[in-house]
Design an enzyme around this catalytic site. Structure first.
Site, PDB file in Angstrom:
ATOM      1  N   GLY A   1       0.793  -1.235   0.000  1.00  0.00           N
ATOM      2  CA  GLY A   1       0.000   0.000   0.000  1.00  0.00           C
ATOM      3  C   GLY A   1       0.818   1.275   0.000  1.00  0.00           C
TER       4      GLY A   1
ATOM      5  N   GLY B   1      -2.087   0.350  -4.891  1.00  0.00           N
ATOM      6  CA  GLY B   1      -2.362   0.047  -3.474  1.00  0.00           C
ATOM      7  C   GLY B   1      -2.562   1.322  -2.662  1.00  0.00           C
TER       8      GLY B   1
ATOM      9  N   TYR C   1       5.552 -13.686 -15.258  1.00  0.00           N
ATOM     10  CA  TYR C   1       4.603 -12.759 -14.629  1.00  0.00           C
ATOM     11  C   TYR C   1       3.160 -13.116 -15.010  1.00  0.00           C
ATOM     12  CZ  TYR C   1       2.336  -8.252 -13.553  1.00  0.00           C
ATOM     13  OH  TYR C   1       1.506  -7.269 -13.074  1.00  0.00           O
TER      14      TYR C   1
HETATM   15  N1  LIG Z   1       0.919  -0.687 -13.238  1.00  0.00           N
HETATM   16  C1  LIG Z   1       0.417  -1.565 -14.095  1.00  0.00           C
HETATM   17  O1  LIG Z   1       0.392  -1.320 -15.324  1.00  0.00           O
HETATM   18  C2  LIG Z   1      -0.174  -2.867 -13.591  1.00  0.00           C
HETATM   19  C3  LIG Z   1      -0.988  -3.611 -14.466  1.00  0.00           C
HETATM   20  C4  LIG Z   1      -1.546  -4.801 -14.021  1.00  0.00           C
HETATM   21  C5  LIG Z   1      -1.305  -5.241 -12.730  1.00  0.00           C
HETATM   22  N2  LIG Z   1      -0.500  -4.518 -11.900  1.00  0.00           N
HETATM   23  C6  LIG Z   1      -0.291  -5.044 -10.543  1.00  0.00           C
HETATM   24  O2  LIG Z   1      -0.780  -4.083  -9.622  1.00  0.00           O
HETATM   25  C7  LIG Z   1      -0.140  -4.301  -8.356  1.00  0.00           C
HETATM   26  C8  LIG Z   1       0.350  -2.954  -7.837  1.00  0.00           C
HETATM   27  O3  LIG Z   1       1.363  -2.487  -8.683  1.00  0.00           O
HETATM   28  P1  LIG Z   1       1.555  -0.933  -9.050  1.00  0.00           P
HETATM   29  O4  LIG Z   1       1.395  -0.815 -10.504  1.00  0.00           O
HETATM   30  O5  LIG Z   1       0.741  -0.096  -8.137  1.00  0.00           O
HETATM   31  O6  LIG Z   1       3.138  -0.808  -8.783  1.00  0.00           O
HETATM   32  P2  LIG Z   1       4.005   0.010  -7.700  1.00  0.00           P
HETATM   33  O7  LIG Z   1       3.686   1.469  -7.781  1.00  0.00           O
HETATM   34  O8  LIG Z   1       5.408  -0.440  -7.935  1.00  0.00           O
HETATM   35  O9  LIG Z   1       3.493  -0.530  -6.290  1.00  0.00           O
HETATM   36  C9  LIG Z   1       3.790  -1.838  -5.864  1.00  0.00           C
HETATM   37  C10 LIG Z   1       3.460  -1.972  -4.384  1.00  0.00           C
HETATM   38  O10 LIG Z   1       3.708  -3.337  -4.003  1.00  0.00           O
HETATM   39  C11 LIG Z   1       4.603  -3.334  -2.902  1.00  0.00           C
HETATM   40  N3  LIG Z   1       5.460  -4.508  -2.953  1.00  0.00           N
HETATM   41  C12 LIG Z   1       6.272  -4.914  -3.961  1.00  0.00           C
HETATM   42  N4  LIG Z   1       6.880  -6.062  -3.619  1.00  0.00           N
HETATM   43  C13 LIG Z   1       6.439  -6.374  -2.370  1.00  0.00           C
HETATM   44  C14 LIG Z   1       6.694  -7.426  -1.463  1.00  0.00           C
HETATM   45  N5  LIG Z   1       7.546  -8.411  -1.758  1.00  0.00           N
HETATM   46  N6  LIG Z   1       6.067  -7.408  -0.265  1.00  0.00           N
HETATM   47  C15 LIG Z   1       5.202  -6.420   0.072  1.00  0.00           C
HETATM   48  N7  LIG Z   1       4.921  -5.393  -0.737  1.00  0.00           N
HETATM   49  C16 LIG Z   1       5.533  -5.378  -1.943  1.00  0.00           C
HETATM   50  C17 LIG Z   1       5.402  -2.042  -2.981  1.00  0.00           C
HETATM   51  O11 LIG Z   1       5.790  -1.677  -1.665  1.00  0.00           O
HETATM   52  P3  LIG Z   1       7.328  -1.515  -1.166  1.00  0.00           P
HETATM   53  O12 LIG Z   1       8.166  -1.241  -2.396  1.00  0.00           O
HETATM   54  O13 LIG Z   1       7.241  -0.363  -0.217  1.00  0.00           O
HETATM   55  O14 LIG Z   1       7.642  -2.813  -0.504  1.00  0.00           O
HETATM   56  C18 LIG Z   1       4.324  -1.089  -3.507  1.00  0.00           C
HETATM   57  O15 LIG Z   1       3.532  -0.592  -2.451  1.00  0.00           O
HETATM   58  C19 LIG Z   1       0.966  -5.323  -8.600  1.00  0.00           C
HETATM   59  O16 LIG Z   1       0.530  -6.588  -8.169  1.00  0.00           O
HETATM   60  C20 LIG Z   1       1.132  -5.291 -10.120  1.00  0.00           C
HETATM   61  O17 LIG Z   1       1.638  -6.509 -10.594  1.00  0.00           O
HETATM   62  C21 LIG Z   1       0.060  -3.339 -12.298  1.00  0.00           C
END
Ligand SMILES: NC(=O)c1ccc[n+]([C@@H]2O[C@H](COP(=O)([O-])OP(=O)(O)OC[C@H]3O[C@@H](n4cnc5c(N)ncnc54)[C@H](OP(=O)(O)O)[C@@H]3O)[C@@H](O)[C@H]2O)c1
Length: 251
Positions: free
Chosen positions: A15, A20, A151
């Site tokens: 988050g 998140g 992925y």
């Molecule tokens: N952006 C896109 O285009 C997209 C598309 C489809 C799906 N998603 C999915 O959406 C979700 C959120 O991604 P986002 O796009 O918002 O990316 P983001 O801005 O990089 O955020 C990722 C979040 O996940 C946390 N995180 C990463 N690895 C972790 C771990 N091992 N344990 C606990 N927390 C962890 C990070 O927190 P910390 O770094 O502080 O640990 C951060 O809060 C992911 O599951 C991603 O695969 C994203």
């Protein structure tokens, strides 16, 4: 003041950034208290400061089994009950089949597949009838995107969990659904193993395929998650909402 999630307590994994964090903001605007997780104390603290008094944070790595098995106990120190669980923690790494090694496979499956399953398992005892779980999948499961076999397969496993958990949780009257984002402007790409040039290349290839012709914003995904978490979605169970600007799916 919105009241859709009044008096609800939500746990959001990952988050501190992107989707998140936007979801934490939207949940709070709709009346909920939130607990967020992330890997680092400093980013948790910064995010909690921004989110205000209705937010708490727990350091927990979704890719480490020891952390996953402690998550329920750590959450209990903050709240005895969780009404809404949004399993969001994740990242993507890109590699062609020829380049994939065991680490590339393990790190993504650990966070996305193992992390999702054991987060749900550990938090379920804190959830009651009327609870809602939302898992994060991705448009990549629907399109066969180059260099994303690990992925995409990990997110496809999460799609599968939604269906199985939906049948297992029905008796408890806990609803479970998924949100499947298309390309969203977050830190996701910067945190992948891609260079700035490669990110530009992907953006250039992806954008013409998005009928709405832009990246989505994290808040646009958060709105769908708030809907799934709320009573407005009281008859939605075992399904997936795409928030992807109309990305065409290959079927
Ligand atoms: N952006 C896109 O285009 C997209 C598309 C489809 C799906 N998603 C999915 O959406 C979700 C959120 O991604 P986002 O796009 O918002 O990316 P983001 O801005 O990089 O955020 C990722 C979040 O996940 C946390 N995180 C990463 N690895 C972790 C771990 N091992 N344990 C606990 N927390 C962890 C990070 O927190 P910390 O770094 O502080 O640990 C951060 O809060 C992911 O599951 C991603 O695969 C994203």
């Amino acid at each position: 003041m919105m009241t859709k999630l009044n008096n609800k307590v939500a746990l959001i994994t990952g988050g501190t950034s992107g989707i998140g964090k936007a979801t934490a903001i939207d949940f709070i605007e709709n009346g909920a208290s939130v607990i967020i997780t992330g890997r680092f104390q400093n980013t948790i603290d910064e995010t909690i400061n921004e989110l205000g008094e209705k937010a708490k944070g727990i350091v927990s790595d979704a890719g480490k089994m020891a952390d996953l098995l402690e998550l329920g106990d750590k959450v209990k120190l903050v709240s005895s009950q969780i009404d809404i669980l949004y399993v969001n923690a994740g990242f993507g790494k890109y590699a062609a089949i020829e380049q994939i090694d065991e680490n590339h496979f393990d790190e993504q499956f650990n966070v996305i597949v193992k992390g999702t399953l054991f987060t749900v398992q550990q938090i379920l005892p804190l959830m009651k009838e009327g609870g809602a779980i939302i898992l994060n999948t991705s448009i990549v499961t629907e399109i066969g995107m180059q260099n994303s076999s690990v992925y995409s397969a990990a997110k496809a496993a999460v799609q599968s969990f939604v269906k199985t958990f939906a049948s297992e949780l029905a008796a408890k009257k806990i609803r479970i659904n998924a949100v499947s984002p298309g390309p969203i402007a977050t830190n996701y790409f910067d945190r992948s193993n891609l260079t700035a040039e490669q990110i530009q290349g992907i953006a250039g290839a992806v954008l013409p395929q998005v009928p709405l012709a832009r990246f989505g914003q994290p808040f646009e995904v958060a709105k769908a998650i708030t809907f799934l978490a709320s009573e407005d979605a009281s008859f939605m169970h075992g399904t997936e909402i795409f928030v992807d600007g109309g990305f065409p799916k290959i079927k």
